[in-house]
Design a protein around this motif. Structure first.
Motif, PDB file in Angstrom:
ATOM      1  N   PHE A 158     -10.090 107.013  38.330  1.00 13.46           N
ATOM      2  CA  PHE A 158     -10.134 106.902  36.864  1.00 13.46           C
ATOM      3  C   PHE A 158      -9.597 105.544  36.408  1.00 13.46           C
ATOM      4  N   MET A 159      -8.455 105.137  36.975  1.00 15.04           N
ATOM      5  CA  MET A 159      -7.865 103.850  36.586  1.00 15.04           C
ATOM      6  C   MET A 159      -8.826 102.699  36.842  1.00 15.04           C
ATOM      7  N   THR A 160      -9.511 102.742  37.977  1.00 17.01           N
ATOM      8  CA  THR A 160     -10.449 101.681  38.318  1.00 17.01           C
ATOM      9  C   THR A 160     -11.600 101.629  37.317  1.00 17.01           C
ATOM     10  N   ALA A 161     -12.035 102.797  36.846  1.00 17.67           N
ATOM     11  CA  ALA A 161     -13.169 102.857  35.923  1.00 17.67           C
ATOM     12  C   ALA A 161     -12.817 102.359  34.529  1.00 17.67           C
ATOM     13  N   VAL A 162     -11.590 102.639  34.057  1.00 15.06           N
ATOM     14  CA  VAL A 162     -11.290 102.347  32.647  1.00 15.06           C
ATOM     15  C   VAL A 162     -10.162 101.342  32.435  1.00 15.06           C
ATOM     16  N   ALA A 163      -9.332 101.117  33.445  1.00 15.93           N
ATOM     17  CA  ALA A 163      -8.125 100.325  33.209  1.00 15.93           C
ATOM     18  C   ALA A 163      -8.021  99.109  34.130  1.00 15.93           C
ATOM     19  N   GLY A 164      -9.122  98.713  34.742  1.00  9.64           N
ATOM     20  CA  GLY A 164      -9.086  97.614  35.693  1.00  9.64           C
ATOM     21  C   GLY A 164      -8.588  96.305  35.124  1.00  9.64           C
ATOM     22  N   ASP A 165      -8.771  96.106  33.795  1.00  5.91           N
ATOM     23  CA  ASP A 165      -8.297  94.855  33.190  1.00  5.91           C
ATOM     24  C   ASP A 165      -7.043  95.074  32.347  1.00  5.91           C
ATOM     25  N   PHE A 166      -6.403  96.231  32.499  1.00  8.17           N
ATOM     26  CA  PHE A 166      -5.177  96.508  31.754  1.00  8.17           C
ATOM     27  C   PHE A 166      -4.001  95.752  32.385  1.00  8.17           C
ATOM     28  N   HIS A 167      -2.995  95.497  31.534  1.00 12.59           N
ATOM     29  CA  HIS A 167      -1.772  94.829  31.966  1.00 12.59           C
ATOM     30  C   HIS A 167      -1.108  95.627  33.093  1.00 12.59           C
ATOM     31  N   GLN A 168      -0.761  94.944  34.175  1.00  8.29           N
ATOM     32  CA  GLN A 168      -0.045  95.512  35.325  1.00  8.29           C
ATOM     33  C   GLN A 168      -0.821  96.638  36.041  1.00  8.29           C
ATOM     34  N   TYR A 169      -2.144  96.560  35.959  1.00  7.39           N
ATOM     35  CA  TYR A 169      -2.984  97.551  36.649  1.00  7.39           C
ATOM     36  C   TYR A 169      -2.727  97.548  38.159  1.00  7.39           C
ATOM     37  N   GLU A 170      -2.726  96.373  38.768  1.00  5.09           N
ATOM     38  CA  GLU A 170      -2.540  96.302  40.225  1.00  5.09           C
ATOM     39  C   GLU A 170      -1.146  96.762  40.632  1.00  5.09           C
ATOM     40  N   GLU A 171      -0.144  96.393  39.828  1.00  8.37           N
ATOM     41  CA  GLU A 171       1.221  96.840  40.119  1.00  8.37           C
ATOM     42  C   GLU A 171       1.324  98.363  40.027  1.00  8.37           C
ATOM     43  N   ALA A 172       0.619  98.934  39.041  1.00 11.47           N
ATOM     44  CA  ALA A 172       0.626 100.388  38.882  1.00 11.47           C
ATOM     45  C   ALA A 172      -0.010 101.066  40.089  1.00 11.47           C
ATOM     46  N   LEU A 173      -1.107 100.503  40.583  1.00 13.37           N
ATOM     47  CA  LEU A 173      -1.758 101.067  41.773  1.00 13.37           C
ATOM     48  C   LEU A 173      -0.832 101.012  42.985  1.00 13.37           C
ATOM     49  N   ARG A 174      -0.143  99.884  43.152  1.00 11.35           N
ATOM     50  CA  ARG A 174       0.774  99.773  44.292  1.00 11.35           C
ATOM     51  C   ARG A 174       1.882 100.820  44.205  1.00 11.35           C
ATOM     52  N   ALA A 175       2.414 101.027  43.005  1.00  8.02           N
ATOM     53  CA  ALA A 175       3.469 102.033  42.826  1.00  8.02           C
ATOM     54  C   ALA A 175       2.928 103.439  43.071  1.00  8.02           C
ATOM     55  N   LEU A 176       1.679 103.681  42.648  1.00  8.54           N
ATOM     56  CA  LEU A 176       1.045 104.985  42.868  1.00  8.54           C
ATOM     57  C   LEU A 176       0.992 105.305  44.360  1.00  8.54           C
ATOM     58  N   TYR A 177       0.486 104.350  45.153  1.00  7.80           N
ATOM     59  CA  TYR A 177       0.327 104.600  46.584  1.00  7.80           C
ATOM     60  C   TYR A 177       1.646 104.496  47.352  1.00  7.80           C
ATOM     61  N   ALA A 178       2.657 103.852  46.733  1.00  4.17           N
ATOM     62  CA  ALA A 178       3.984 103.809  47.362  1.00  4.17           C
ATOM     63  C   ALA A 178       4.783 105.071  47.059  1.00  4.17           C
ATOM     64  N   GLY A 179       4.248 105.918  46.177  1.00  4.44           N
ATOM     65  CA  GLY A 179       4.954 107.143  45.822  1.00  4.44           C
ATOM     66  C   GLY A 179       6.155 106.903  44.925  1.00  4.44           C
ATOM     67  N   ASP A 180       6.143 105.789  44.167  1.00  2.21           N
ATOM     68  CA  ASP A 180       7.272 105.418  43.309  1.00  2.21           C
ATOM     69  C   ASP A 180       6.965 105.811  41.859  1.00  2.21           C
ATOM     70  N   LEU A 181       7.381 107.004  41.496  1.00  2.00           N
ATOM     71  CA  LEU A 181       7.049 107.554  40.174  1.00  2.00           C
ATOM     72  C   LEU A 181       7.597 106.708  39.034  1.00  2.00           C
ATOM     73  N   ASP A 182       8.870 106.306  39.136  1.00  2.00           N
ATOM     74  CA  ASP A 182       9.495 105.561  38.033  1.00  2.00           C
ATOM     75  C   ASP A 182       8.774 104.241  37.779  1.00  2.00           C
ATOM     76  N   ARG A 183       8.476 103.513  38.849  1.00  2.00           N
ATOM     77  CA  ARG A 183       7.786 102.234  38.678  1.00  2.00           C
ATOM     78  C   ARG A 183       6.359 102.443  38.162  1.00  2.00           C
ATOM     79  N   PHE A 184       5.704 103.478  38.644  1.00  2.00           N
ATOM     80  CA  PHE A 184       4.344 103.792  38.182  1.00  2.00           C
ATOM     81  C   PHE A 184       4.344 104.024  36.671  1.00  2.00           C
ATOM     82  N   TYR A 185       5.244 104.885  36.196  1.00  2.00           N
ATOM     83  CA  TYR A 185       5.322 105.157  34.755  1.00  2.00           C
ATOM     84  C   TYR A 185       5.682 103.886  33.977  1.00  2.00           C
ATOM     85  N   HIS A 186       6.555 103.055  34.552  1.00  2.00           N
ATOM     86  CA  HIS A 186       6.941 101.811  33.889  1.00  2.00           C
ATOM     87  C   HIS A 186       5.735 100.894  33.698  1.00  2.00           C
TER      88      HIS A 186
END
Length: 200
Positions: A146-174
């Protein structure tokens, strides 16, 4: 209920409708004009994948095409049970062949209940241990898709993906905190099971 397909429809960064696919189709056909419908994106709530729906014509036309395309999976589906076989399969027992080394057989035979009971227990334990990892992976993939489809150009998209796959909930939400509210909330919904329990 059968295999009802639940989804969410977005017009730009706003949620227009969510629920069963039929409900979403009826809602968007009532609420949006033809020009807005061409910009509409509908996503499967279980996978995060876009659903291709031909919204031309009236609501009945669209629903009929969906029924033809998806069958009962777009709505409800009766459970068709296979015919029961006589005898032991009532217990769900299926015979098969297992090839083991002699030492494995010796160990299995020495266990309480014998080889069959011990093998069933071992398999159940392994399945249980793998369930959380499977759930995490499925949730990560849905959020990523979903993120790739709609949020690929959003601020900190790549950082959010890294946090998602790292299992870091706090950083992901941030990292997704300043995203459009409906997008952010839907990402959180899809990612609800993407993090190990100790992080929740």
């Amino acid at each position: 209920m059968g295999n009802t397909l639940y989804c969410t429809a977005f017009s730009g960064v706003k949620v227009v409708a969510n629920g069963s696919l039929q409900h979403v189709v009826i809602t968007v056909k009532d609420a949006l004009n033809d020009r807005d419908l061409t910009q509409l994106l509908i996503f499967d709530d279980s996978t995060g994948k876009p659903i291709d729906v031909d919204l031309r014509g009236n609501t009945d036309d669209v629903l009929q095409r969906l029924e033809d395309q998806l069958g009962d999976s777009a709505g409800t589906e009766e459970n068709h049970q296979p015919a029961r076989r006589v005898g032991r399969p009532k217990l769900g027992v299926v015979s098969g062949e297992v090839t083991l080394l002699p030492r494995h057989w010796e160990w299995l035979k020495s266990q309480p209940g014998g080889a069959s009971v011990t093998l069933r227990k071992l398999i159940d334990e392994a399945r249980h241990a793998g369930e959380q990892q499977s759930t995490i992976r499925a949730s990560q993939e849905a959020a990523y898709t979903f993120m790739t489809a709609v949020a690929g150009d959003f601020h900190q998209y790549e950082e959010a993906l890294r946090a998602l796959y790292a299992g870091d909930l706090d950083r992901f939400y941030h990292f997704i905190d300043d995203w459009a509210p409906d997008i952010r909330n839907h990402v959180k919904k899809l990612a609800a099971h993407a993090f190990p329990e100790e992080n929740l």
